[in-house]
Design an enzyme around this catalytic site. Structure first.
Site, PDB file in Angstrom:
ATOM      1  N   ASN A  97       0.831  -1.212   0.000  1.00  0.00           N
ATOM      2  CA  ASN A  97       0.000   0.000   0.000  1.00  0.00           C
ATOM      3  C   ASN A  97       0.865   1.261   0.000  1.00  0.00           C
ATOM      4  O   ASN A  97       2.007   1.207   0.415  1.00  0.00           O
ATOM      5  CB  ASN A  97      -0.908   0.002   1.238  1.00  0.00           C
TER       6      ASN A  97
ATOM      7  N   HIS B  47      -9.053   1.364  -3.053  1.00  0.00           N
ATOM      8  CA  HIS B  47      -9.699   1.819  -1.817  1.00  0.00           C
ATOM      9  C   HIS B  47     -10.772   2.880  -2.103  1.00  0.00           C
ATOM     10  O   HIS B  47     -11.152   3.641  -1.228  1.00  0.00           O
ATOM     11  CB  HIS B  47      -8.672   2.352  -0.801  1.00  0.00           C
TER      12      HIS B  47
ATOM     13  N   CYS C 137      -5.273  -5.888  -4.425  1.00  0.00           N
ATOM     14  CA  CYS C 137      -5.817  -5.445  -3.143  1.00  0.00           C
ATOM     15  C   CYS C 137      -6.796  -6.497  -2.637  1.00  0.00           C
ATOM     16  O   CYS C 137      -7.452  -7.180  -3.429  1.00  0.00           O
ATOM     17  CB  CYS C 137      -6.533  -4.105  -3.329  1.00  0.00           C
TER      18      CYS C 137
ATOM     19  N   TYR D 210     -13.712   1.585   2.580  1.00  0.00           N
ATOM     20  CA  TYR D 210     -12.845   2.763   2.677  1.00  0.00           C
ATOM     21  C   TYR D 210     -13.578   4.052   2.325  1.00  0.00           C
ATOM     22  O   TYR D 210     -13.123   5.142   2.670  1.00  0.00           O
ATOM     23  CB  TYR D 210     -11.621   2.615   1.767  1.00  0.00           C
TER      24      TYR D 210
END
Length: 447
Positions: A150, A203, A172, A258
């Site tokens: 990340n 995200h 991810c 997120y």
């Protein structure tokens, strides 16, 4: 198939490595890895040694002929590599703690992929990923790099914007978690065909349709989530707050967890500030979990991935990574959700953006889903805003200039004052000095 299949994992001392190896062991028939090399840095040597010993036990227990190696010499490991996975954390969890605590001490969200914390994780990480890519280009130019370091979106954007390296895919676990939730609540059977139309940025993804055996089941899924009868599984590092029914119904999309940071910024900040004032931060919790994990990993009788690893917050990373590697190796042409450049496939965003969306993966990498030709206009403003932040962040990581850091901070919707941005930039540059060699001149000027 090829007589040798060599995978190199950079950040091999990570607590996630047993999950990655478990994924490889499960898929050994279709992905017959002959060598797995664990690479780390001097500061991670102790953890790397513990992980290496556990991996040896896991392979022996499983009865698969995967040879495990460990080294602190990345270039040695890369010789003849077929796949390189990156799961590194520059500065380890202590750096993450600063990413969280410094913004929180100034009244801002402290989070490792969003806002000021996400920016500084990117500033530390991007130059290291670029060094790895240079080594790959020189030593094993045909290898694929599968990144789950990340901030994955920012890193993928930087790679495709500032290098000529093409065999790079960002992975991810968030879409995988969303997929597992959908399989569970819609009672999708293994023999069913499940297609998920997912789009956005890392995200920052939304689901706009779900097809089971070609029939859309999205309306019942959306209705269940909006009314609260179906509860999406969040991720361990995000507080579990439901989105309001009005938001879900008005968007007519399913947002990933997120997006709480953008649709509930007041509530999310209040929760984090409460934890901070009690002396806590997510990084503190993770360090405790990791400490306990490594105590478990040391047990000479442990020869499988322990259940406790799921508390760490990165569940399903291995499934995402192993499935992508297998799809490339076996030219599977299967559906995945990854970060890659769309090259103009989406008609209402710039052609040079790296995005996260549904795609088909085979030996040539990721091809965007023909079902998704444009991003939903309702969320396009937010997508543009966050992509502007990512692009500015990748420029700052390379330039090492104070003003470029300031620009990125000011473009983040989570920073609400230009004066605060200056203070955050200064404090965080000074705090991370040892891990930001690109910024040496800038930091000297701040002292």
């Amino acid at each position: 198939m090829s007589k040798k299949l060599k995978v190199v994992t950079i950040g091999g001392g990570s607590s996630y490595t047993p999950e990655l190896l478990e994924g490889f062991i499960k898929r050994y028939d279709e992905l017959p890895i002959t060598e797995l090399w664990l690479v780390d840095v001097e500061a991670g040597k102790e953890k790397q040694d513990i992980i290496f010993d556990l991996c040896l036990r896991m392979v022996e227990h499983a009865g698969v002929p995967i040879a495990i190696y460990k080294t602190l010499n990345r270039r040695e490991a890369l010789v003849d590599a077929d796949f390189v996975t990156t799961q590194l954390r520059v500065g380890q969890l202590k750096a993450r703690e600063l990413d969280e605590r410094i913004p929180l001490s100034q009244g801002y969200l402290g989070q490792e992929t969003n806002g000021a914390g996400g920016l500084f994780k990117g500033l530390r990480t991007i130059p290291v990923i670029f060094d790895i890519i240079k080594d790959v280009e020189e030593i094993c130019p045909n290898a694929w790099v599968i990144n789950f370091t990340n901030p994955a979106g920012m890193v993928t954007e930087a790679v495709f914007r500032h290098t000529n390296f093409k065999k790079f895919i960002g992975v991810c676990n968030i879409p995988v978690g969303m997929k597992m939730f959908i399989q569970d609540v819609l009672k999708v059977k293994p023999e069913d065909e499940l297609n998920i139309d997912l789009f956005g940025l890392n995200h920052l993804v939304f689901i706009r349709d779900v097809l089971v055996n070609g029939e859309s089941r999205f309306a019942e899924l959306l209705d269940g989530v909006a009314s609260g009868t179906l509860k999406p599984s969040g991720v361990k590092n995000i507080f579990d707050l439901p989105f309001s029914e009005g938001l879900i119904r008005s968007l007519n999309l399913l947002p990933c967890s997120y997006l709480l940071y953008y649709f509930k910024p007041k509530e999310m900040l209040a929760i984090e500030m409460g934890e901070f004032y009690k002396g806590g931060a997510r990084a503190t919790v993770v360090q405790q979990v990791e400490k306990q994990l490594f105590e478990l990993y040391k047990d000479p009788n442990l020869d499988v991935k322990p259940k406790e690893l799921e508390l760490r917050g990165g569940a399903y990373y291995s499934d995402a990574a192993c499935e992508v590697i297998s799809a490339i190796y076996n030219d599977k042409q299967t559906e995945h959700y990854v970060n890659f450049p769309h090259k103009g496939h989406i008609d209402n965003i710039p052609a040079d953006w790296a995005i996260e969306m549904t795609c088909t993966i085979g030996r040539d990498g990721a091809t965007p889903s023909p079902r998704i030709k444009h991003f939903d206009e309702k969320v396009l403003g937010l997508v543009y805003t966050i992509k502007g932040f990512e692009i500015a962040a990748s420029e700052a990581a390379l330039s090492g200039q104070f003003n470029d850091v300031l620009l990125a901070l000011n473009l983040s919707p989570l920073i609400h004052s230009d004066k605060d941005a200056e203070r955050l930039a200064r404090d965080m540059l000074l705090a991370h000095e040892a891990l930001l060699p690109n910024f040496a001149g800038t930091i000297a000027g701040l002292k």
